[in-house]
Design a protein around this motif. Structure first.
Motif, PDB file in Angstrom:
ATOM      1  N   VAL A 122      -1.539   8.522  32.251  1.00  0.00           N
ATOM      2  CA  VAL A 122      -0.601   9.010  31.985  1.00  0.00           C
ATOM      3  C   VAL A 122      -0.937   7.396  30.331  1.00  0.00           C
ATOM      4  O   VAL A 122       0.195   7.475  29.450  1.00  0.00           O
ATOM      5  CB  VAL A 122       0.703   7.138  31.984  1.00  0.00           C
ATOM      6  CG1 VAL A 122       1.122   8.591  32.953  1.00  0.00           C
ATOM      7  CG2 VAL A 122       0.263   5.846  32.776  1.00  0.00           C
ATOM      8  N   ASN A 123      -1.241   7.160  30.329  1.00  0.00           N
ATOM      9  CA  ASN A 123      -2.466   6.049  29.008  1.00  0.00           C
ATOM     10  C   ASN A 123      -3.236   6.989  29.086  1.00  0.00           C
ATOM     11  O   ASN A 123      -4.121   6.349  27.958  1.00  0.00           O
ATOM     12  CB  ASN A 123      -3.024   4.705  29.433  1.00  0.00           C
ATOM     13  CG  ASN A 123      -2.427   3.746  30.406  1.00  0.00           C
ATOM     14  OD1 ASN A 123      -1.299   3.483  29.755  1.00  0.00           O
ATOM     15  ND2 ASN A 123      -2.356   2.831  30.789  1.00  0.00           N
ATOM     16  N   HIS A 124      -3.538   8.325  29.176  1.00  0.00           N
ATOM     17  CA  HIS A 124      -4.531   9.162  28.208  1.00  0.00           C
ATOM     18  C   HIS A 124      -3.723  10.554  27.197  1.00  0.00           C
ATOM     19  O   HIS A 124      -2.874  10.879  28.010  1.00  0.00           O
ATOM     20  CB  HIS A 124      -5.380   9.587  29.874  1.00  0.00           C
ATOM     21  CG  HIS A 124      -6.830   9.921  29.567  1.00  0.00           C
ATOM     22  ND1 HIS A 124      -7.622   9.597  28.365  1.00  0.00           N
ATOM     23  CD2 HIS A 124      -6.760  12.019  29.276  1.00  0.00           C
ATOM     24  CE1 HIS A 124      -8.691  10.660  28.073  1.00  0.00           C
ATOM     25  NE2 HIS A 124      -7.904  11.952  28.468  1.00  0.00           N
ATOM     26  N   VAL A 125      -3.867  10.244  25.766  1.00  0.00           N
ATOM     27  CA  VAL A 125      -3.299  11.747  25.626  1.00  0.00           C
ATOM     28  C   VAL A 125      -3.789  12.490  25.724  1.00  0.00           C
ATOM     29  O   VAL A 125      -5.349  12.751  25.898  1.00  0.00           O
ATOM     30  CB  VAL A 125      -2.796  10.976  24.121  1.00  0.00           C
ATOM     31  CG1 VAL A 125      -2.285  11.517  22.824  1.00  0.00           C
ATOM     32  CG2 VAL A 125      -3.004   9.431  24.169  1.00  0.00           C
ATOM     33  N   VAL A 126      -3.104  13.695  26.148  1.00  0.00           N
ATOM     34  CA  VAL A 126      -3.759  15.238  25.856  1.00  0.00           C
ATOM     35  C   VAL A 126      -2.363  15.887  25.130  1.00  0.00           C
ATOM     36  O   VAL A 126      -1.303  16.203  24.779  1.00  0.00           O
ATOM     37  CB  VAL A 126      -3.723  15.123  27.443  1.00  0.00           C
ATOM     38  CG1 VAL A 126      -3.554  17.004  28.011  1.00  0.00           C
ATOM     39  CG2 VAL A 126      -3.844  14.541  28.527  1.00  0.00           C
ATOM     40  N   VAL A 127      -3.543  16.748  23.966  1.00  0.00           N
ATOM     41  CA  VAL A 127      -2.598  17.378  23.023  1.00  0.00           C
ATOM     42  C   VAL A 127      -3.179  18.232  23.604  1.00  0.00           C
ATOM     43  O   VAL A 127      -4.797  19.217  23.340  1.00  0.00           O
ATOM     44  CB  VAL A 127      -3.422  16.891  21.697  1.00  0.00           C
ATOM     45  CG1 VAL A 127      -2.761  17.912  20.790  1.00  0.00           C
ATOM     46  CG2 VAL A 127      -3.176  15.448  21.756  1.00  0.00           C
ATOM     47  N   ILE A 128      -2.241  19.246  23.549  1.00  0.00           N
ATOM     48  CA  ILE A 128      -2.706  20.855  23.605  1.00  0.00           C
ATOM     49  C   ILE A 128      -1.675  21.733  23.116  1.00  0.00           C
ATOM     50  O   ILE A 128      -0.541  21.564  22.451  1.00  0.00           O
ATOM     51  CB  ILE A 128      -1.819  21.265  25.292  1.00  0.00           C
ATOM     52  CG1 ILE A 128      -2.744  20.463  26.434  1.00  0.00           C
ATOM     53  CG2 ILE A 128      -1.546  22.986  24.927  1.00  0.00           C
ATOM     54  CD1 ILE A 128      -1.863  20.762  27.598  1.00  0.00           C
ATOM     55  N   ASN A 129      -1.721  22.533  21.902  1.00  0.00           N
ATOM     56  CA  ASN A 129      -1.712  23.201  20.955  1.00  0.00           C
ATOM     57  C   ASN A 129      -0.858  22.133  19.770  1.00  0.00           C
ATOM     58  O   ASN A 129       0.093  22.907  19.400  1.00  0.00           O
ATOM     59  CB  ASN A 129      -0.586  24.617  21.628  1.00  0.00           C
ATOM     60  CG  ASN A 129      -1.124  25.492  22.482  1.00  0.00           C
ATOM     61  OD1 ASN A 129      -2.222  25.603  22.535  1.00  0.00           O
ATOM     62  ND2 ASN A 129       0.065  25.837  23.704  1.00  0.00           N
ATOM     63  N   GLY A 130      -1.205  21.587  20.077  1.00  0.00           N
ATOM     64  CA  GLY A 130      -1.375  20.510  18.843  1.00  0.00           C
ATOM     65  C   GLY A 130       0.560  20.181  18.988  1.00  0.00           C
ATOM     66  O   GLY A 130       1.095  18.524  18.055  1.00  0.00           O
ATOM     67  N   LYS A 131       0.383  19.629  20.310  1.00  0.00           N
ATOM     68  CA  LYS A 131       1.720  19.229  20.555  1.00  0.00           C
ATOM     69  C   LYS A 131       1.241  18.325  22.246  1.00  0.00           C
ATOM     70  O   LYS A 131       0.120  18.063  22.805  1.00  0.00           O
ATOM     71  CB  LYS A 131       2.680  19.911  21.390  1.00  0.00           C
ATOM     72  CG  LYS A 131       2.971  20.457  20.379  1.00  0.00           C
ATOM     73  CD  LYS A 131       4.461  21.455  21.145  1.00  0.00           C
ATOM     74  CE  LYS A 131       5.350  22.328  19.864  1.00  0.00           C
ATOM     75  NZ  LYS A 131       6.688  22.720  20.085  1.00  0.00           N
ATOM     76  N   GLU A 132       1.509  16.790  21.998  1.00  0.00           N
ATOM     77  CA  GLU A 132       0.980  15.511  23.130  1.00  0.00           C
ATOM     78  C   GLU A 132       1.757  16.056  24.785  1.00  0.00           C
ATOM     79  O   GLU A 132       3.017  16.463  24.406  1.00  0.00           O
ATOM     80  CB  GLU A 132       1.667  14.160  22.516  1.00  0.00           C
ATOM     81  CG  GLU A 132       0.770  13.275  23.766  1.00  0.00           C
ATOM     82  CD  GLU A 132       1.264  12.042  23.596  1.00  0.00           C
ATOM     83  OE1 GLU A 132       1.408  11.163  24.064  1.00  0.00           O
ATOM     84  OE2 GLU A 132       0.900  12.086  21.993  1.00  0.00           O
ATOM     85  N   GLY A 266      -0.271  28.438  31.722  1.00  0.00           N
ATOM     86  CA  GLY A 266       0.518  28.122  31.002  1.00  0.00           C
ATOM     87  C   GLY A 266       1.451  27.488  29.460  1.00  0.00           C
ATOM     88  O   GLY A 266       1.965  27.755  29.111  1.00  0.00           O
ATOM     89  N   LEU A 267       0.646  25.886  29.804  1.00  0.00           N
ATOM     90  CA  LEU A 267       0.378  25.232  28.718  1.00  0.00           C
ATOM     91  C   LEU A 267       0.184  25.956  27.611  1.00  0.00           C
ATOM     92  O   LEU A 267       0.778  25.593  25.874  1.00  0.00           O
ATOM     93  CB  LEU A 267       0.190  23.791  28.833  1.00  0.00           C
ATOM     94  CG  LEU A 267       1.122  22.999  29.803  1.00  0.00           C
ATOM     95  CD1 LEU A 267       0.090  21.799  30.195  1.00  0.00           C
ATOM     96  CD2 LEU A 267       2.553  22.797  29.491  1.00  0.00           C
ATOM     97  N   MET A 268      -0.688  26.082  27.522  1.00  0.00           N
ATOM     98  CA  MET A 268      -1.556  27.154  26.444  1.00  0.00           C
ATOM     99  C   MET A 268      -1.248  28.293  25.898  1.00  0.00           C
ATOM    100  O   MET A 268      -2.163  28.704  24.668  1.00  0.00           O
ATOM    101  CB  MET A 268      -2.881  26.841  26.694  1.00  0.00           C
ATOM    102  CG  MET A 268      -3.718  25.465  27.176  1.00  0.00           C
ATOM    103  SD  MET A 268      -5.711  25.073  27.480  1.00  0.00           S
ATOM    104  CE  MET A 268      -6.574  26.014  26.250  1.00  0.00           C
ATOM    105  N   GLY A 269      -0.546  29.234  26.553  1.00  0.00           N
ATOM    106  CA  GLY A 269       0.345  30.152  25.402  1.00  0.00           C
ATOM    107  C   GLY A 269      -0.662  31.306  26.092  1.00  0.00           C
ATOM    108  O   GLY A 269      -1.931  31.494  26.884  1.00  0.00           O
ATOM    109  N   LYS A 270      -1.045  32.705  24.558  1.00  0.00           N
ATOM    110  CA  LYS A 270      -1.744  33.230  24.975  1.00  0.00           C
ATOM    111  C   LYS A 270      -3.773  32.999  24.987  1.00  0.00           C
ATOM    112  O   LYS A 270      -4.619  33.250  26.137  1.00  0.00           O
ATOM    113  CB  LYS A 270      -2.144  34.099  23.451  1.00  0.00           C
ATOM    114  CG  LYS A 270      -1.111  34.894  23.163  1.00  0.00           C
ATOM    115  CD  LYS A 270      -0.485  35.040  21.853  1.00  0.00           C
ATOM    116  CE  LYS A 270      -0.012  35.935  21.393  1.00  0.00           C
ATOM    117  NZ  LYS A 270       0.230  37.074  20.796  1.00  0.00           N
ATOM    118  N   GLN A 271      -3.924  31.222  24.194  1.00  0.00           N
ATOM    119  CA  GLN A 271      -5.002  31.226  24.210  1.00  0.00           C
ATOM    120  C   GLN A 271      -5.628  30.855  25.938  1.00  0.00           C
ATOM    121  O   GLN A 271      -6.709  30.879  26.641  1.00  0.00           O
ATOM    122  CB  GLN A 271      -5.899  29.538  23.979  1.00  0.00           C
ATOM    123  CG  GLN A 271      -6.714  29.111  23.605  1.00  0.00           C
ATOM    124  CD  GLN A 271      -8.189  30.028  23.064  1.00  0.00           C
ATOM    125  OE1 GLN A 271      -8.009  30.637  21.984  1.00  0.00           O
ATOM    126  NE2 GLN A 271      -9.279  29.821  23.431  1.00  0.00           N
TER     127      GLN A 271
END
Length: 311
Positions: A122-132, A266-271
């Motif tokens: 939870v203290n680790h920031v993960v950004v997928i498709n420009g969104k945290e 699922g979170l990353m969409g087409k990529q």
């Protein structure tokens, strides 16, 4: 002037082709092995995890787990293996244990998390498709669950990296390219001799060289993927056979990797659909290559090992 230069260069290459081949092979081998020879200056800088502008440090608990794994895997010279905090979600490793620089094992922040204490995730920031990623959302909770490994799974994952290094995997991978280059050269030379093309027209020799080069490139891809598959399975087998707990941890580790990849798909969409198969395996970049040993295969391998240990 240009024609004369090319002619002189051609004559020089013909005269020194064996020397040039040897230098090229040594150069390829050295380039492939460079970050294993100097892991601190190359590999660590690439994979190191940073926190608040400073390199992150491993907790005492994770350091203790690492030392336990070294003991369980019968590492004789523990000073040759050092752990550091790595970015990403899975352990990574580089180095050659018997060289002065030793070897490094990178352990990600989520290995500092447990079911009771999730701070490493939870203290680790993960950004997928420009969104945290929101760890409280449905997808975030599922991803958090997939990234939380039990102690057994953590030990297996670290033991797998130690096994990579013990097995000399960096050397095996580094030798593929120069071996294929030398093999392509001598095969091309032999084919031209057999077909009588050595004194023949330049066009025919050029076509022969192109076909041989294409075959050599294909051979390199197939050989490299085969070596990767062999070293992956060998490391998995060695880590899983330490004990039943390690084998159980291996099954859990790969199950959660597959689950994590399905969520990321699922979170990353087409990529995500380009990177991950519906099963959670990684897609190869080229259709004729299997660049990554399928996680489903690796899990099934450990399931079979666990059955053997329980028999």
């Amino acid at each position: 002037m240009a024609v004369q230069f090319l002619w002189k260069a051609s004559v020089w290459l013909k005269k020194h082709k064996i020397t040039l081949l040897a230098v090229s092979c040594v150069g390829l081998f050295g380039a492939n092995l460079s970050y294993h020879v100097f892991p601190e200056q190359t590999f660590k800088l690439l994979h190191e995890c940073w926190s608040e502008g400073q390199p992150a440090e491993l907790s005492q608990r994770v350091c203790g787990v690492f030392q336990d794994v070294l003991q369980d895997t019968d590492v004789k010279s523990t000073d040759s293996y050092r752990a550091f905090a790595a970015s990403g979600f899975h352990p990574v490793s580089a180095g050659i244990p018997w060289l002065p620089a030793g070897s490094l094992v990178g352990i990600p922040p989520n290995f500092d998390s447990t079911a009771e204490d999730e701070k490493g995730i939870v203290n680790h920031v993960v950004v997928i498709n420009g969104k945290e990623v929101d760890w409280e959302s449905k997808e975030g909770v599922a991803l958090k669950e997939a990234l939380t490994f039990s102690l057994k799974a953590q030990k297996f994952a670290i033991a797998r990296e130690v096994a990579y290094l013990q097995n000399g995997s960096p050397l095996a991978s580094a030798v593929v390219a120069p071996a294929c280059l030398a093999g392509t050269f001598f095969c091309g030379k032999s084919i031209k001799l057999l077909l009588g093309l050595s004194p023949g027209p330049v066009i025919l020799r050029s076509v022969c060289n192109l076909v041989t080069a294409a075959g050599g490139l294909m051979c390199y891809y197939v050989s490299y993927d085969a070596v990767t598959h062999h070293r992956d399975c060998k490391a998995d087998r060695k880590a899983a056979t330490v004990s039943k707990d390690y084998a159980r941890g291996g099954v859990e580790f790969y199950d959660k990797i597959l689950s994590c990849n399905r969520i990321l798909r699922g979170l990353m969409g087409k990529q995500g659909k380009k990177m991950y198969a519906p099963s959670g395996n990684l897609f190869p970049r080229h259709w004729f290559r299997i660049k990554y040993t399928p996680y489903t295969y690796r899990r099934d391998l450990i399931v079979n090992i666990l059955r053997e240990l329980q028999a």
